[in-house]
Scaffold this active site. Sequence first.
Site, PDB file in Angstrom:
ATOM      1  N   THR A   1       0.877  -1.177   0.000  1.00 56.55           N
ATOM      2  CA  THR A   1       0.000   0.000   0.000  1.00 56.55           C
ATOM      3  C   THR A   1       0.905   1.214   0.000  1.00 56.55           C
ATOM      4  OG1 THR A   1      -1.641  -1.219   1.286  1.00 56.55           O
ATOM      5  CG2 THR A   1      -1.892   1.179   1.150  1.00 56.55           C
TER       6      THR A   1
ATOM      7  N   LYS B   1      -7.298   1.563  -3.217  1.00 54.45           N
ATOM      8  CA  LYS B   1      -6.912   1.123  -1.867  1.00 54.45           C
ATOM      9  C   LYS B   1      -7.125   2.254  -0.855  1.00 54.45           C
ATOM     10  CE  LYS B   1      -4.907  -1.204   1.503  1.00 54.45           C
ATOM     11  NZ  LYS B   1      -5.476  -2.363   2.179  1.00 54.45           N
TER      12      LYS B   1
HETATM   13  P1  NAP Z   1       5.499  -6.443   7.293  1.00 53.74           P
HETATM   14  O1  NAP Z   1       5.193  -7.683   8.037  1.00 53.74           O
HETATM   15  O2  NAP Z   1       6.259  -5.351   7.964  1.00 53.74           O
HETATM   16  O3  NAP Z   1       6.231  -6.855   5.936  1.00 53.74           O
HETATM   17  C1  NAP Z   1       6.985  -5.992   5.150  1.00 53.74           C
HETATM   18  C2  NAP Z   1       8.255  -6.726   4.794  1.00 53.74           C
HETATM   19  O4  NAP Z   1       8.977  -5.953   3.833  1.00 53.74           O
HETATM   20  C3  NAP Z   1       9.164  -6.946   6.001  1.00 53.74           C
HETATM   21  O5  NAP Z   1       9.523  -8.309   6.071  1.00 53.74           O
HETATM   22  C4  NAP Z   1      10.336  -6.044   5.706  1.00 53.74           C
HETATM   23  O6  NAP Z   1      11.578  -6.535   6.154  1.00 53.74           O
HETATM   24  C5  NAP Z   1      10.339  -6.012   4.199  1.00 53.74           C
HETATM   25  N1  NAP Z   1      11.029  -4.827   3.706  1.00 53.74           N
HETATM   26  C6  NAP Z   1      10.796  -3.536   4.001  1.00 53.74           C
HETATM   27  N2  NAP Z   1      11.645  -2.733   3.369  1.00 53.74           N
HETATM   28  C7  NAP Z   1      12.442  -3.547   2.644  1.00 53.74           C
HETATM   29  C8  NAP Z   1      13.526  -3.330   1.775  1.00 53.74           C
HETATM   30  N3  NAP Z   1      13.966  -2.085   1.529  1.00 53.74           N
HETATM   31  N4  NAP Z   1      14.132  -4.384   1.227  1.00 53.74           N
HETATM   32  C9  NAP Z   1      13.701  -5.636   1.477  1.00 53.74           C
HETATM   33  N5  NAP Z   1      12.679  -5.916   2.283  1.00 53.74           N
HETATM   34  C10 NAP Z   1      12.052  -4.886   2.861  1.00 53.74           C
HETATM   35  O7  NAP Z   1       4.129  -5.775   6.768  1.00 53.74           O
HETATM   36  P2  NAP Z   1       2.848  -6.483   6.132  1.00 53.74           P
HETATM   37  O8  NAP Z   1       1.779  -6.548   7.162  1.00 53.74           O
HETATM   38  O9  NAP Z   1       3.234  -7.699   5.398  1.00 53.74           O
HETATM   39  O10 NAP Z   1       2.394  -5.334   5.122  1.00 53.74           O
HETATM   40  C11 NAP Z   1       3.063  -5.111   3.896  1.00 53.74           C
HETATM   41  C12 NAP Z   1       2.312  -4.028   3.113  1.00 53.74           C
HETATM   42  O11 NAP Z   1       0.979  -4.471   2.851  1.00 53.74           O
HETATM   43  C13 NAP Z   1       2.199  -2.687   3.841  1.00 53.74           C
HETATM   44  O12 NAP Z   1       2.299  -1.631   2.919  1.00 53.74           O
HETATM   45  C14 NAP Z   1       0.802  -2.742   4.439  1.00 53.74           C
HETATM   46  O13 NAP Z   1       0.256  -1.435   4.625  1.00 53.74           O
HETATM   47  C15 NAP Z   1       0.060  -3.523   3.375  1.00 53.74           C
HETATM   48  N6  NAP Z   1      -1.123  -4.299   3.834  1.00 53.74           N
HETATM   49  C16 NAP Z   1      -1.060  -5.011   4.988  1.00 53.74           C
HETATM   50  C17 NAP Z   1      -2.190  -5.734   5.381  1.00 53.74           C
HETATM   51  C18 NAP Z   1      -2.200  -6.540   6.658  1.00 53.74           C
HETATM   52  O14 NAP Z   1      -3.304  -6.888   7.125  1.00 53.74           O
HETATM   53  N7  NAP Z   1      -1.064  -6.879   7.236  1.00 53.74           N
HETATM   54  C19 NAP Z   1      -3.346  -5.728   4.604  1.00 53.74           C
HETATM   55  C20 NAP Z   1      -3.338  -5.017   3.414  1.00 53.74           C
HETATM   56  C21 NAP Z   1      -2.227  -4.300   3.035  1.00 53.74           C
HETATM   57  P3  NAP Z   1      12.082  -6.404   7.676  1.00 53.74           P
HETATM   58  O15 NAP Z   1      11.637  -7.661   8.300  1.00 53.74           O
HETATM   59  O16 NAP Z   1      13.555  -6.270   7.589  1.00 53.74           O
HETATM   60  O17 NAP Z   1      11.408  -5.187   8.254  1.00 53.74           O
END
Ligand code: NAP
Length: 304
Positions: free
Chosen positions: A113, A188
């Site tokens: 997002t 979104k």
């Molecule tokens: P998350 O668990 O924090 O996953 C994001 C991942 O991306 C982490 O493992 C992070 O690594 C990695 N990352 C960040 N920057 C990076 C980089 N520069 N290079 C390589 N890897 C990188 O978050 P999530 O819940 O999966 O959400 C991901 C996205 O989807 C967000 O934008 C969120 O707003 C959206 N979203 C989430 C949900 C939900 O319910 N969770 C629903 C819809 C949309 P690290 O482990 O090192 O931090």
Amino acid sequence: MVVRTRTEKTVAERTIIMMKLGWIGTGVMGAAMARNLMAAGYPMTVYNRTKSKTDALVAAGATWAATPAEVAQNSDVVFTMVGFPRDVEQVYFGDDGIFSGLPAGKTVIDMTTSQPKLAAKIADYATKNGWQALDAPVSGGDVGAKNATLTIMVGGADATYDAMLPLFNVLGHKVNHFGAAGTGQHAKMANQIMIAGTMTGLTEMLLYTKAAGLDPEKVLATLSSGGADNWSMDNYVPRILKDDYTPGFFARHFLKDLRIALSEADAMGLDLVATAQAKRLYEVMVDVRGLGDQGTQGLINIYD
Ligand code: NAP
């Protein structure tokens, strides 16, 4: 009428099953989504900033790559599912980023997002260099990612969307294409404006329920079959009743979304006062109370 069994595939489906996929960002959402594509038979190369978050996927058969550029070199289609717009910038345009290693003809799909204007920037750069790009943020939460029941909102060229649809259909059960690059992110934002209402609504509904001395389980069961029913309430109220504030959906990500939505609304001349109030509440939770690593349901913890 041609009747096909579930095991028969169209030419397009057979072509796409040969594709090598890459996945960057294997957190709460990305790991589950990459796993679903692997379960559908696609070879997968993975990269995440914290390497250990790819361990389970590698154990299940994925190949680790040391940089986003290496993922791009090994893949026909590269998905990104990172946290914030700055992370998206880094994985696409940074040193060792996707665009530093992507030979022409490949497709990139950002499912993070993020900002509509960043999606347009990625698509513009891709088009000028002979690649295809889509923005494809999702709704449906951690549960939807695991169960492959996500709603997927796509922006980008028609032909790229048509070619990638079989992959989206593995990840979700509702996929809609809204138009040019950035329109998936706008859809979104519309979703997040709605969620601002359901999250503040379920929080204050629970506070009121408890103050009135009602049984919250009974109220939830009653509201779930009436006009107040909504996804947030059904998924997050049971977690709050168990004092479970694990994410789910990180509060710090939701605050990011509300800031993007309000900035876009401002640029359109809209004053979304209720969404702005929700953003202020999440600022208290994340910036003042330091609870950004809780799930969005932790909003209730700021009401002392
Ligand atoms: P998350 O668990 O924090 O996953 C994001 C991942 O991306 C982490 O493992 C992070 O690594 C990695 N990352 C960040 N920057 C990076 C980089 N520069 N290079 C390589 N890897 C990188 O978050 P999530 O819940 O999966 O959400 C991901 C996205 O989807 C967000 O934008 C969120 O707003 C959206 N979203 C989430 C949900 C939900 O319910 N969770 C629903 C819809 C949309 P690290 O482990 O090192 O931090």
